[in-house]
Every structure is written in structure tokens, then in C-alpha cells.
Design an enzyme around this catalytic site. Structure first.
Site, mmCIF file in Angstrom:
data_model
loop_
_atom_site.group_PDB
_atom_site.id
_atom_site.type_symbol
_atom_site.label_atom_id
_atom_site.label_comp_id
_atom_site.label_asym_id
_atom_site.label_seq_id
_atom_site.Cartn_x
_atom_site.Cartn_y
_atom_site.Cartn_z
ATOM 1 N N ASP A 100 3.813 9.638 -1.021
ATOM 2 C CA ASP A 100 2.236 8.868 -0.409
ATOM 3 C C ASP A 100 1.640 7.899 -1.394
ATOM 4 O OD1 ASP A 100 0.011 8.265 1.885
ATOM 5 O OD2 ASP A 100 -0.684 10.709 1.478
ATOM 6 N N HIS B 297 1.007 -1.210 -0.264
ATOM 7 C CA HIS B 297 -0.210 0.111 -0.590
ATOM 8 C C HIS B 297 1.057 0.925 -0.059
ATOM 9 C CE1 HIS B 297 -3.807 -2.169 0.810
ATOM 10 N NE2 HIS B 297 -3.112 -3.491 0.836
HETATM 11 P P1 ADP Z 1 -2.939 6.526 5.072
HETATM 12 O O1 ADP Z 1 -3.167 5.400 4.402
HETATM 13 O O2 ADP Z 1 -1.188 6.876 5.285
HETATM 14 O O3 ADP Z 1 -3.917 6.947 6.523
HETATM 15 P P2 ADP Z 1 -5.367 7.315 3.516
HETATM 16 O O4 ADP Z 1 -5.728 8.731 2.759
HETATM 17 O O5 ADP Z 1 -4.744 6.904 1.729
HETATM 18 O O6 ADP Z 1 -3.538 7.754 4.769
HETATM 19 O O7 ADP Z 1 -5.639 6.885 4.250
HETATM 20 C C1 ADP Z 1 -6.301 6.986 5.637
HETATM 21 C C2 ADP Z 1 -8.220 6.725 5.111
HETATM 22 O O8 ADP Z 1 -8.143 7.236 6.968
HETATM 23 C C3 ADP Z 1 -9.246 7.318 4.791
HETATM 24 O O9 ADP Z 1 -10.409 6.907 4.712
HETATM 25 C C4 ADP Z 1 -9.641 8.182 5.987
HETATM 26 O O10 ADP Z 1 -11.009 8.971 5.530
HETATM 27 C C5 ADP Z 1 -9.282 7.281 7.051
HETATM 28 N N1 ADP Z 1 -8.899 9.179 7.843
HETATM 29 C C6 ADP Z 1 -8.661 9.609 8.208
HETATM 30 N N2 ADP Z 1 -8.496 10.738 9.285
HETATM 31 C C7 ADP Z 1 -9.428 10.060 9.723
HETATM 32 C C8 ADP Z 1 -9.960 10.270 11.460
HETATM 33 N N3 ADP Z 1 -9.468 11.334 11.602
HETATM 34 N N4 ADP Z 1 -11.284 9.639 11.420
HETATM 35 C C9 ADP Z 1 -11.369 8.309 10.578
HETATM 36 N N5 ADP Z 1 -11.287 8.268 9.377
HETATM 37 C C10 ADP Z 1 -9.990 8.714 8.886
HETATM 38 C C1 G6P Z 2 -1.385 3.126 6.323
HETATM 39 C C2 G6P Z 2 -0.269 1.645 6.353
HETATM 40 C C3 G6P Z 2 -1.506 0.538 7.140
HETATM 41 C C4 G6P Z 2 -1.745 0.679 8.256
HETATM 42 C C5 G6P Z 2 -2.274 2.071 8.175
HETATM 43 C C6 G6P Z 2 -2.687 2.535 9.602
HETATM 44 O O1 G6P Z 2 -2.511 2.634 5.423
HETATM 45 O O2 G6P Z 2 -0.285 1.178 4.384
HETATM 46 O O3 G6P Z 2 -0.707 -0.959 6.733
HETATM 47 O O4 G6P Z 2 -2.477 0.257 8.396
HETATM 48 O O5 G6P Z 2 -1.288 3.182 7.680
HETATM 49 O O6 G6P Z 2 -1.109 2.654 10.430
HETATM 50 P P1 G6P Z 2 -1.410 1.652 11.791
HETATM 51 O O7 G6P Z 2 0.634 1.278 12.006
HETATM 52 O O8 G6P Z 2 -2.227 2.232 12.735
HETATM 53 O O9 G6P Z 2 -1.553 0.448 11.213
#
Ligand code: ADP
Ligand code: G6P
Length: 486
Positions: free
Chosen positions: A374, A166
């Protein structure tokens, strides 16, 4: 769970279950959706395939018995306090995470972290081998489990094994720093298909397999002699149907209006939603935004940036430091440039319900997504999916995987503060017709390539027969949902 007598025919293996075990103030134990993009992406696939999801339940030591939640069969894999420290906070999030994100923070190379990574990957591989039915399809997820494909193939050569990364996969110049660079590649080529977010990442991988392991590659395939491994990009996406359904609800739209009122009805509401991670470019963004006020281009009350920062990896030193830095920066900006009761940055360090997040997307005139690196960034695609009204604008970093697809965003280099200031102002000042044109083009892409199309493409590449069997390739799963306006 789709099980015959001897196991599940579809198995997802991920570091985390899609829910975390939480205990409320009254001591009541329950489950809460886990943070991050992986969970948002795989939930819909899992419900359709009716398989088993193996992962950590989010708390040390406890591994509750397998259970059903939200239409999914979940199989907890235990992590001890030491595993969490060395495998999760250590190798996964202090070594691999920074290294794979351009080393924007210095990766830590510690042999104890590596040993724990091997041990925990063995545990996950064993758990998957125990749960999978003969000939099952197993889909391993993300950087925490890169050794699982080869370990699982050793134990169960009958399985069809897919792996999806991912996050970015770095070029040789960075990857070669890793003391265990060969071992990781050997782990990954245990899969039949290795998926990446971007074509460049797949190219990096194929080249490194040649350089470090000596395997030739042709087209998308790495040739092991005994079999072929397919390494290709499958850009992940969002559940458009779910998001549009939420965005159309009158109570969510009312919530969006209420958010604006609570913020004093500014002319411009800008929004950023990130896990509190140093890859997300939060500091650069705050810097650029605050200078627009210092320069007199914007004034308090006229524009406000709502910055949601989701708590993440809070025991890792770099994350703890980042939180202090961001909160200090927000305090300074508001202290120097805001007015009493009229902050410039409205900051919140907490998780939100899906409905509230969608309401915030609807409330925002401009969504600002500026990571320094990202894999994809689902937040950018979620915003686009929700804006059926075509009224929002997206400012997006060139360094997010999503920029490959969302060409009509206001693209920025997050390291270029002046460039970012100009693009934010352009997004604010764009005529409604211009915003609509850009949004329509971005929506077409996201609607046609939603999360169902992503998983259908991956699974059809991994095992066409299985994909057909679970009806994942049918046209109403993704690719132009009939009900969604573009
Ligand atoms: P990462 O995987 O690095 O966290 P992404 O933008 O690809 O970044 O995905 C983040 C996911 O988490 C999205 O589906 C988003 O809606 C969710 N998310 C991010 N911040 C919050 C929050 N404060 N509360 C609920 N969901 C969240
Ligand atoms: C990114 C990574 C996921 C991970 C998520 C939240 O989306 O690709 O593998 O689960 O961040 O991070 P955490 O360390 O809380 O699982």
C-alpha cells in the site's frame, strides 16, 4: 476559483473529481464523495487554495459544465465508455496498479490500453493548459496521469508543475517489465517536483531515470541538463482537525456505542476498512483471524471482526473475482466457526458516511490494517487521529507506507499467518497503559504531520512564493494544532 481574466492560479489535475455524479431511484441527479485516499487528502488543500480541480465525474460520456461543490471549483473531463475500458480499467488498473503493487496480481500489457492512456493523458493535459492562468501552479495526481507533466510543459512552459504519486513506485526489477517504461519516465520528468510516499520510491525513480534515460542524479535531483527535477518523498496524511472534530461529537460517540450494542456487546471489536482490492490483504487477514477461533483462543461472541469492504473497480475481472473469493471465505468462516446470530466476521460491501466511519473507529478496540502492499494507507492514520482517548490499538502491515511513521503499531507481515495471529492476540491483550503509550506516540506523529503539513511541504518545495501567498505555510496549518490533544 482564484482566477484572473485568463484562468486559475492553482489547478489540481486528477483522474477523478472529488465527487461522483449519481442518480437516485427517483431519477434525481446529485453528487457523492468519490472513493479512496486521494480525495480525502486533497479536499482540504483545494478549499484553502481556492483553485480548480479537473477530473472525471465518474460516469461515461457525460461532462457536465464546470460547477462549484463543497467549496471547490470542479471542471469535469469526459471519458467515453471505451476510454473507461481501455485507459481506466485497462492501462491504469490492469497494467499500472498491479505492476506498481509488487505485481501481486499479474499486470496485463496490451498495446490498445497504452494507446488509450496516451490519448486520455493528452486530453487532461489540454484541459489543464486551457484552465491555468499564466505562471499558475498545477499539481498533477497519481498513476493514471503520468504523461501529463511533460505534455503540459510542452503546451505551457510558463507553468510550475508538480506531480504526486499516491501509490508505490516499484524497483527496477519490476518496473523494467513495462513495455512503455521510457515513455512513462519521460512523462514524469516534465514536472518540476515529483513526489512519492516513501524515500525508497523516490530512489527507485531517480535510479531508473539514470538507467533508462541516462540522466545523472545528485541528492534529490535528477539533472536534465536544461533544468533539475526534484524527486523526493512527501508522505501523505489525514485531516486531523476534521476527524477530531467528528470524534468529539456526542452523537458520533453515541453511534459508536450503538454499533457495539448492535454487535451484541462483544469483549473485543476488531475493525478493518478497505476498498475491496487485492492489495489490501483481506484474505490473509480473514484466514489469520478465523484460525484464532479454530484454535480456541477466541470464541464467538467474545470477539468479532467488522470488515467493511468498499465497492471498487467492479468491472475489472480481478476485482470481480476477489469479491467472490472474499464473500465465499466470509460465508465459510461464519458457517463453520460462528453461531446462529453470532457471526465471527461482520461483513459489509458498501460506502459509509464520514460520521459513521469515525463512529466505527471509536467503537473498535483493535484496527487491523494488513495490506500486502500500500502506498500509504490513510485508514490507519484516520484511526490514530480519532483515538484521542488513547484506548485503541493498531495492527499494521510492514508493507503499508504508514509503517514508516507508525512504528508503535503492532507491526505484522501479512504473509506470515502465525505471526499475524500472535500480533492480533498481543494487541487484544495489551494492558491499557501499554496501548496508551503506543497510541500517544503514533498520534504525535499524525498530528504533527497532518494533511496540511503534507500539502504545505509539497507546495513550498514546488513554489515557495506561491505557498506563502496562499498562507499554506502558516504554523496553525498542521504541525501541532493547538486544539488537538496528543
Ligand atoms: P486507498 O486509497 O487505496 O483506497 P486509503 O486507506 O489510503 O486506501 O484511503 C481510503 C480512503 O477511503 C480513506 O479516507 C477512508 O476513510 C475512505 N473509505 C474507505 N472505505 C470507505 C467506506 N466504506 N466508506 C467511506 N469511506 C471509505
Ligand atoms: C487509490 C488511488 C486513487 C484512486 C482511489 C480510488 O487511492 O491512489 O488514485 O482514485 O484509489 O480508486 P478509483 O479507481 O475508484 O478511482
Amino acid at each position: 476559483m482564484a482566477r484572473n481574466d485568463s484562468g486559475a492560479s492553482f489547478v489540481v489535475v486528477a483522474n477523478r473529481l472529488p465527487v461522483d455524479r449519481v442518480t437516485d431511484d427517483g431519477g434525481e441527479v446529485g453528487w457523492r464523495r468519490s472513493p479512496g485516499g486521494l480525495v480525502s487528502a486533497l479536499g482540504p488543500v483545494m478549499r484553502k487554495a481556492d483553485g480548480a480541480w479537473l477530473g472525471w465525474a465518474g460516469t461515461p460520456d457525460e461532462a457536465p459544465a464546470p460547477f462549484e461543490e463543497d467549496g471547490m471549483s470542479l471542471v469535469p473531463v469526459p471519458l467515453s465508455e471505451t476510454d473507461i475500458e481501455l485507459y481506466y480499467e485497462g492501462f491504469s488498473n490492469s497494467t499500472l496498479w498491479p505492476l506498481y503493487h509488487d505485481a501481486v496480481a499479474p499486470p496485463v500489457y496490451d498495446r490498445r490500453y497504452w494507446d488509450a492512456y496516451v490519448t486520455v493523458n493528452e486530453r487532461f493535459a489540454q484541459a489543464a493548459a486551457d484552465v491555468a492562468a499564466p505562471g499558475a501552479v498545477v499539481w498533477v495526481q497519481d498513476y493514471q496521469l503520468q504523461l501529463v507533466p511533460a505534455m503540459l510543459r510542452d503546451a505551457r512552459p510558463d507553468l510550475r508543475i508538480g506531480f504526486f504519486l499516491h501509490i508505490p513506485f516499484p524497483p527496477g526489477e519490476l518496473y523494467l517489465q513495462l513495455p512503455w517504461r521510457r515513455e512513462i519516465l519521460e512523462g514524469l520528468i516534465g514536472a518540476d517536483v515529483v513526489g512519492f510516499q516513501r524515500p525508497g520510491a523516490a530512489t527507485n525513480f531517480r535510479r531508473l531515470c539514470h538507467r533508462l534515460l541516462g540522466y545523472p542524479y545528485r541528492g534529490h535531483h535528477v539533472d536534465l541538463g536544461s533544468r533539475m527535477v526534484r524527486a523526493e518523498a512527501f508522505p501523505i496524511s489525514v485531516d486531523v482537525t476534521e476527524l477530531v472534530e467528528l470524534a468529539r461529537r456526542p452523537e458520533v460517540q453515541e453511534r459508536a456505542r450503538a454499533f457495539r450494542r448492535e454487535l451484541g456487546d462483544p469483549d473485543w471489536l476488531l475493525l478493518s476498512v478497505d476498498r475491496l482490492d487485492y492489495t489490501k490483504g483481506i484474505g490473509e487477514r480473514l484466514h489469520a483471524f478465523s484460525e484464532l477461533f479454530a484454535d480456541g483462543l477466541l470464541s464467538p461472541g467474545e470477539a468479532v471482526l467488522v470488515q467493511i469492504a468498499t465497492p471498487s473497480r467492479e468491472r475489472v475481472e480481478q476485482y470481480r473475482r476477489l469479491r467472490d473469493e472474499v464473500e465465499l471465505q466470509v460465508g465459510r468462516i461464519n458457517g463453520q466457526l460462528g453461531q446462529l446470530g453470532t457471526p465471527i466476521v461482520d461483513y459489509s460491501h458498501s460506502s459509509y458516511a464520514r460520521e459513521d466511519l469515525v463512529a466505527l473507529y471509536l467503537a473498535a478496540d483493535v484496527m487491523v490494517v494488513t495490506p500486502v502492499r500500500d502506498g500509504m494507507n490513510l485508514v490507519a492514520k484516520e484511526y490514530v487521529a480519532c483515538r484521542e482517548d488513547l484506548r485503541g490499538a493498531l495492527v499494521l502491515s510492514e508493507f503499508a507506507g504508514a509503517a514508516d511513521e507508525l512504528h508503535r503499531a503492532f507491526l505484522v507481515n501479512p504473509h506470515d499467518i502465525d505471526g499475524m495471529k500472535r500480533r492480533i492476540m498481543e494487541a487484544l491483550r495489551a494492558e491499557p497503559t501499554e496501548r496508551a503509550r503506543r497510541m500517544r506516540s503514533m498520534r504525535r506523529r499524525v498530528v504533527e504531520h497532518d494533511v496540511n503539513a503534507w500539502s504545505a511541504d509539497f507546495l513550498a518545495t514546488l513554489d515557495p512564493h506561491y505557498a506563502e501567498q496562499i498562507h499554506i505555510t502558516e504554523p496553525d496549518t498542521g504541525r501541532g494544532m493547538r486544539n488537538v490533544k496528543i
